[in-house]
Scaffold this motif. Structure first.
Motif, mmCIF file in Angstrom:
data_model
loop_
_atom_site.group_PDB
_atom_site.id
_atom_site.type_symbol
_atom_site.label_atom_id
_atom_site.label_comp_id
_atom_site.label_asym_id
_atom_site.label_seq_id
_atom_site.Cartn_x
_atom_site.Cartn_y
_atom_site.Cartn_z
ATOM 1 N N PRO A 163 -83.720 -96.390 53.138
ATOM 2 C CA PRO A 163 -84.897 -95.511 53.198
ATOM 3 C C PRO A 163 -86.191 -96.303 53.030
ATOM 4 C CG PRO A 163 -83.350 -94.803 51.472
ATOM 5 C CD PRO A 163 -82.928 -96.161 51.926
ATOM 6 N N LEU A 164 -87.231 -95.770 53.629
ATOM 7 C CA LEU A 164 -88.577 -96.323 53.461
ATOM 8 C C LEU A 164 -89.166 -95.665 52.216
ATOM 9 C CD1 LEU A 164 -91.119 -97.779 54.623
ATOM 10 C CD2 LEU A 164 -91.531 -95.740 55.997
ATOM 11 N N ASP A 165 -89.666 -96.466 51.271
ATOM 12 C CA ASP A 165 -90.236 -95.892 50.047
ATOM 13 C C ASP A 165 -91.693 -96.331 49.945
ATOM 14 O OD1 ASP A 165 -90.929 -95.005 47.578
ATOM 15 O OD2 ASP A 165 -89.247 -95.936 46.513
ATOM 16 N N LEU A 166 -92.599 -95.411 50.281
ATOM 17 C CA LEU A 166 -94.018 -95.759 50.310
ATOM 18 C C LEU A 166 -94.573 -95.972 48.904
ATOM 19 C CD1 LEU A 166 -95.283 -93.407 53.153
ATOM 20 C CD2 LEU A 166 -94.710 -95.838 53.277
ATOM 21 N N ALA A 167 -93.847 -95.480 47.888
ATOM 22 C CA ALA A 167 -94.319 -95.648 46.508
ATOM 23 C C ALA A 167 -93.850 -96.984 45.920
ATOM 24 C CB ALA A 167 -93.802 -94.502 45.647
ATOM 25 N N ALA A 168 -92.973 -97.687 46.636
ATOM 26 C CA ALA A 168 -92.444 -98.956 46.103
ATOM 27 C C ALA A 168 -93.543 -100.018 46.128
ATOM 28 C CB ALA A 168 -91.253 -99.411 46.942
ATOM 29 N N PRO A 169 -93.456 -101.012 45.227
ATOM 30 C CA PRO A 169 -94.524 -102.017 45.135
ATOM 31 C C PRO A 169 -94.571 -103.001 46.305
ATOM 32 C CG PRO A 169 -92.801 -102.440 43.508
ATOM 33 C CD PRO A 169 -92.461 -101.147 44.162
ATOM 34 N N GLY A 170 -93.669 -102.971 47.218
ATOM 35 C CA GLY A 170 -93.725 -103.860 48.379
ATOM 36 C C GLY A 170 -92.549 -103.546 49.279
ATOM 37 N N TYR A 171 -92.808 -103.413 50.585
ATOM 38 C CA TYR A 171 -91.756 -103.012 51.519
ATOM 39 C C TYR A 171 -90.596 -104.016 51.522
ATOM 40 C CZ TYR A 171 -89.392 -102.217 55.969
ATOM 41 O OH TYR A 171 -88.439 -102.019 56.936
ATOM 42 N N ARG A 172 -90.917 -105.293 51.655
ATOM 43 C CA ARG A 172 -89.843 -106.297 51.769
ATOM 44 C C ARG A 172 -88.998 -106.354 50.496
ATOM 45 N NH1 ARG A 172 -89.385 -109.093 56.969
ATOM 46 N NH2 ARG A 172 -91.005 -107.956 58.056
ATOM 47 N N THR A 173 -89.670 -106.314 49.331
ATOM 48 C CA THR A 173 -88.948 -106.366 48.050
ATOM 49 C C THR A 173 -88.039 -105.157 47.912
ATOM 50 O OG1 THR A 173 -90.884 -107.423 47.134
ATOM 51 C CG2 THR A 173 -89.288 -106.591 45.544
ATOM 52 N N ARG A 230 -64.322 -98.423 55.210
ATOM 53 C CA ARG A 230 -65.022 -98.126 56.470
ATOM 54 C C ARG A 230 -66.472 -97.774 56.156
ATOM 55 N NH1 ARG A 230 -63.633 -93.586 58.759
ATOM 56 N NH2 ARG A 230 -62.294 -92.717 57.134
ATOM 57 N N VAL A 231 -67.386 -98.388 56.900
ATOM 58 C CA VAL A 231 -68.817 -98.186 56.643
ATOM 59 C C VAL A 231 -69.505 -97.886 57.965
ATOM 60 C CG1 VAL A 231 -70.937 -99.295 55.820
ATOM 61 C CG2 VAL A 231 -68.752 -99.825 54.699
ATOM 62 N N VAL A 232 -70.365 -96.868 57.957
ATOM 63 C CA VAL A 232 -71.240 -96.614 59.101
ATOM 64 C C VAL A 232 -72.666 -96.804 58.591
ATOM 65 C CG1 VAL A 232 -72.042 -94.925 60.786
ATOM 66 C CG2 VAL A 232 -69.603 -95.079 60.222
ATOM 67 N N ALA A 233 -73.370 -97.771 59.174
ATOM 68 C CA ALA A 233 -74.691 -98.146 58.677
ATOM 69 C C ALA A 233 -75.763 -97.786 59.696
ATOM 70 C CB ALA A 233 -74.726 -99.643 58.400
ATOM 71 N N LEU A 234 -76.790 -97.056 59.229
ATOM 72 C CA LEU A 234 -77.929 -96.767 60.110
ATOM 73 C C LEU A 234 -78.767 -98.029 60.250
ATOM 74 C CD1 LEU A 234 -79.706 -94.849 61.727
ATOM 75 C CD2 LEU A 234 -80.801 -94.163 59.589
ATOM 76 N N THR A 289 -68.783 -90.920 51.093
ATOM 77 C CA THR A 289 -70.079 -90.962 50.413
ATOM 78 C C THR A 289 -71.186 -91.068 51.464
ATOM 79 O OG1 THR A 289 -69.162 -92.001 48.442
ATOM 80 C CG2 THR A 289 -71.513 -92.294 48.823
ATOM 81 N N VAL A 290 -72.196 -90.208 51.315
ATOM 82 C CA VAL A 290 -73.304 -90.192 52.277
ATOM 83 C C VAL A 290 -74.612 -90.482 51.545
ATOM 84 C CG1 VAL A 290 -74.592 -88.771 53.933
ATOM 85 C CG2 VAL A 290 -72.103 -88.539 53.769
ATOM 86 N N LEU A 291 -75.258 -91.592 51.866
ATOM 87 C CA LEU A 291 -76.587 -91.872 51.311
ATOM 88 C C LEU A 291 -77.638 -91.120 52.131
ATOM 89 C CD1 LEU A 291 -76.480 -95.715 50.537
ATOM 90 C CD2 LEU A 291 -75.520 -93.771 49.261
ATOM 91 N N GLY A 292 -78.775 -90.879 51.492
ATOM 92 C CA GLY A 292 -79.855 -90.173 52.200
ATOM 93 C C GLY A 292 -79.436 -88.782 52.628
ATOM 94 N N ALA A 293 -78.624 -88.125 51.778
ATOM 95 C CA ALA A 293 -77.998 -86.853 52.169
ATOM 96 C C ALA A 293 -78.994 -85.704 52.269
ATOM 97 C CB ALA A 293 -76.885 -86.506 51.173
ATOM 98 N N SER A 294 -80.208 -85.888 51.725
ATOM 99 C CA SER A 294 -81.233 -84.852 51.886
ATOM 100 C C SER A 294 -82.187 -85.215 53.017
ATOM 101 C CB SER A 294 -82.006 -84.674 50.579
ATOM 102 O OG SER A 294 -82.499 -85.918 50.129
ATOM 103 N N GLY A 295 -81.922 -86.312 53.711
ATOM 104 C CA GLY A 295 -82.827 -86.767 54.758
ATOM 105 C C GLY A 295 -82.398 -86.330 56.149
#
Ligand SMILES: NC(=O)c1ccc[n+]([C@@H]2O[C@H](COP(=O)([O-])OP(=O)(O)OC[C@H]3O[C@@H](n4cnc5c(N)ncnc54)[C@H](OP(=O)(O)O)[C@@H]3O)[C@@H](O)[C@H]2O)c1
Length: 291
Positions: A72-82, A102-106, A3-9
Motif C-alpha cells: 500500500p501507498l502510505d502518504l502519512a509515512a515519513p518517506g515513500y522508499r523507506t 502459494r503467494v499472489v502478489a500485486l 490471508t488477504v492483505l489490503g482487504a478493505s482496499g
C-alpha cells in the motif's frame, strides 16, 4: 484459509468477496476494524494490525494455504522508499517464516524494469524479494488503474480539465481494480499454479485524453485533458498536500510512460484482456454516488 492483505482496499476487497463466494475461509487484514466491515459481511475473519510489523504479519500468515499481498501507498509515512522497503521486507519475512506455499502478489506493468520508473521501482524490488521465497509466486501486473483518476475527480468536475504529465499521445492499458481482484482471486484459487507473471491489461489501451473524455461523457460533464509541464504539476501536487518525494515518484513514473519504458511484455491477448471498460467503471461510480 487464505490471508488477504489490503482487504478493505480496492483489489483486496474484491479478492475477499471472490474467495468467500468460492467458500474459502479468509483472514482479512487491515489497520482499521471499521473499514473491514465489508469483508466481514462476506464472512471473512478480520485481522487488525500494521503490515509493517513483522510479528503481527507472521501471525496473520500462520497456517495460510495461500496469501494475497500488496504494497500500500502510505502518504502519512515519513518517506515513500523507506515505507515501501519496510513493508516489502516484512511481507517477504512473514511469508517465509509462516512457510506460505502459494503467494499472489500485486505488482505492476513496468516491474520488470529495475530503475527509472518512479513508484514502480519498489514493485520491481518486491518482485525480487518474493521470487527468492520457497513458494509458488504469481505476480499480478496490471496497467494503470482507472481508480487513479479518483483523487482528481472533484477538481476535474469543477473545472472541466484534468492535468497530468503523461503525454497526450501515449497509449496505456488502463484497468478497473475489480478486474485485477478477479484475476488475483482466480490465481489464489488454483491449487497448483505455475507461478510467474500474469498481466492484467483491462479492456483496451487508451490515451489519457480519450479516457478523460469518455469518463466525462458518463459523468455528464464534458472533460478534457491538458498535459501540464512537470514543474507546474510538481507544485500542484505538493500544494494539494502530497509529500515532495511522492510527487517526484509520480513525475518519474509518468516520464517512464512517456519514453515507452513501461509496457506489456505478453502483449494484448484474450488472456491478458479483462472486461471492464472505462464506461462500465464510470457507470459504477455514478451508481454508487447515488446511494
Ligand atoms: N494506482 C495504480 O494505477 C496502480 C497500478 C498498478 C499497481 N498498483 C499497486 O496497487 C497498490 C494499491 O492497491 P489497492 O488499490 O488494492 O489498495 P488500496 O485501495 O489503496 O488499499 C490499501 C489497503 O491496504 C491497507 N493498508 C494500508 N496500509 C496498511 C498497513 N500499514 N498495514 C495494514 N494494512 C494497510 C488499507 O487499509 P487500512 O488503511 O484500513 O489499513 C487498504 O485495505 C499500489 O500501492 C501499487 O502497489 C497501483
Amino acid at each position: 484459509m487464505i490471508t488477504v492483505l489490503g482487504a478493505s482496499g480496492n483489489t483486496g476487497g474484491r479478492v475477499v468477496r471472490r474467495l468467500r463466494e468460492a467458500g474459502v475461509p479468509v483472514r482479512a487484514v487491515g489497520r482499521d476494524a471499521a473499514r473491514l466491515a465489508d469483508a466481514v459481511s462476506h464472512g471473512a475473519d478480520p485481522t487488525v494490525g500494521d503490515i509493517a510489523d513483522p510479528t503481527f504479519l507472521t501471525d496473520a500468515m500462520q497456517g495460510a494455504e495461500a496469501a494475497y499481498v500488496l504494497m500500500p501507498l502510505d502518504l502519512a509515512a515519513p518517506g515513500y522508499r523507506t515505507q515501501q522497503e519496510q513493508v516489502g521486507s516484512a511481507i517477504a519475512a512473514a511469508l517465509a517464516a509462516a512457510r506460505v506455499p502459494r503467494v499472489v502478489a500485486l505488482s505492476s506493468l513496468g516491474a520488470d524494469v529495475a530503475r527509472g520508473t518512479g513508484f514502480l521501482e519498489t514493485l520491481h524490488d518486491q518482485e525480487q524479494r518474493l521470487a527468492a521465497l520457497d513458494a509458488r509466486v504469481t505476480f499480478v501486473r496490471p496497467g494503470l488503474f482507472f481508480e487513479s483518476f479518483l483523487p482528481s475527480l472533484a477538481p476535474m468536475q469543477a473545472t472541466g480539465v484534468h492535468h497530468d504529465t503523461i503525454d497526450p499521445d501515449v497509449v496505456l492499458p488502463m484497468v478497473a481494480t475489480a478486474d485485477v481482484g478477479d484475476v488475483a482471486a482466480v490465481a489464489l484459487l488454483d491449487p497448483t499454479p505455475a507461478g510467474g507473471v500474469r498481466e492484467v491489461l483491462g479492456a483496451e489501451d487508451v490515451t489519457i485524453p480519450d479516457a478523460v473524455a469518455r469518463l466525462g461523457a458518463v459523468l455528464g460533464t464534458p472533460l478534457r485533458y491538458e498535459r501540464a509541464p512537470d514543474e507546474v504539476m510538481r507544485a500542484v501536487l505538493v500544494g494539494a498536500g502530497l509529500p515532495a518525494d511522492v510527487a517526484e515518484e509520480h513525475l518519474a513514473m509518468n516520464a517512464a510512460f512517456n519514453r515507452g519504458a513501461v509496457g506489456s511484455l505478453a502483449g494484448r491477448t484474450p488472456a491478458t484482456t479483462t472486461p471492464t471498460t472505462i464506461e462500465r467503471w464510470a457507470a459504477t461510480l455514478v451508481s454508487t454516488a447515488g446511494r
